[in-house]
Design an enzyme around this catalytic site. Sequence first.
Site, PDB file in Angstrom:
ATOM      1  N   SER A   7      -4.684   0.709  -1.724  1.00 39.34           N
ATOM      2  CA  SER A   7      -4.350   0.779  -0.309  1.00 39.34           C
ATOM      3  C   SER A   7      -3.666   2.117   0.003  1.00 39.34           C
ATOM      4  CB  SER A   7      -3.487  -0.438   0.076  1.00 39.34           C
ATOM      5  OG  SER A   7      -3.495  -0.631   1.463  1.00 39.34           O
ATOM      6  N   HIS A   9      -9.717  -7.000   1.735  1.00 41.38           N
ATOM      7  CA  HIS A   9      -8.718  -6.116   1.121  1.00 41.38           C
ATOM      8  C   HIS A   9      -8.240  -6.688  -0.212  1.00 41.38           C
ATOM      9  CE1 HIS A   9      -6.055  -2.692   1.507  1.00 41.38           C
ATOM     10  NE2 HIS A   9      -4.958  -3.429   1.380  1.00 41.38           N
TER      11      HIS A   9
END
Length: 258
Positions: A124, A237
């Site tokens: 991320s 994600h």
Amino acid sequence: MKIDGEILEKRAYPSPNPAIRLTEITYISQGLRVKGLLAEPKVKGTYDGFLYLRGGIQNVGMVRAPRIAQFAAQGFIVFAPYYRGNRGGEGRDEFAGDDRFDAVHGVEVLKQYCNDRVHVFGFSRGGMMALWTAIIRNDITSIVTWAGVSDATATYWERMDMRRMMKRVIGGTPNRVPEAYDARTPLFEVEEIKAPVLIIHGLRDENVEIEHARQLEFYLEEEKRSVETWYYENLTHFFPPEVNRQVVRKLCNWMKAQ
């Protein structure tokens, strides 16, 4: 005079895996005392280094012992900086501003424990940190960016929930201070990256859009850099646990092959 990467303090940290020893380390980065977590296999041997660069900011996305131990169990010595301003560290988290040097100097910490091969992994927000580490240093063996941010400006426009934080940390909106966002965006300097790059991304990621991965792939290819992509069609994600374990094993094997 304190030296970047110098270790000031070490303290034992509870490990979720009996085969892995964890130590919380305080080290120097640009004159600041910064903390991070080291994970080492207890079986004696010579291991590659693995710099784990977390996502999020402050308590969101903080380094987790089970995750660090998971990578160490694949046969690496892992160091995960918390970044400045976190968990009692000095300074303030700048979301890939000067705190990128906490990653850069984290390599020096690792080199006191591992062999000469150091791999960099970013998840991320850690994707930006990983790329900057490889741009600034020329001794990185491989880079993996998983669901990684590669464009700070795009993140501001995509993530309404992060705008307040980004304005506060970066000093305004991309319209007001475009240079501050550009300075955090590693895409513009990927020609400095020498190590092979692996990009891992779920096509349904709503936290970090797939465009971050595609843009990075495009920029690296333009510069004739070594890049490989693993795109996962139905994943977001956060990958489901079983897939996550498989991908961890696979990416660790990819690193060792570089």
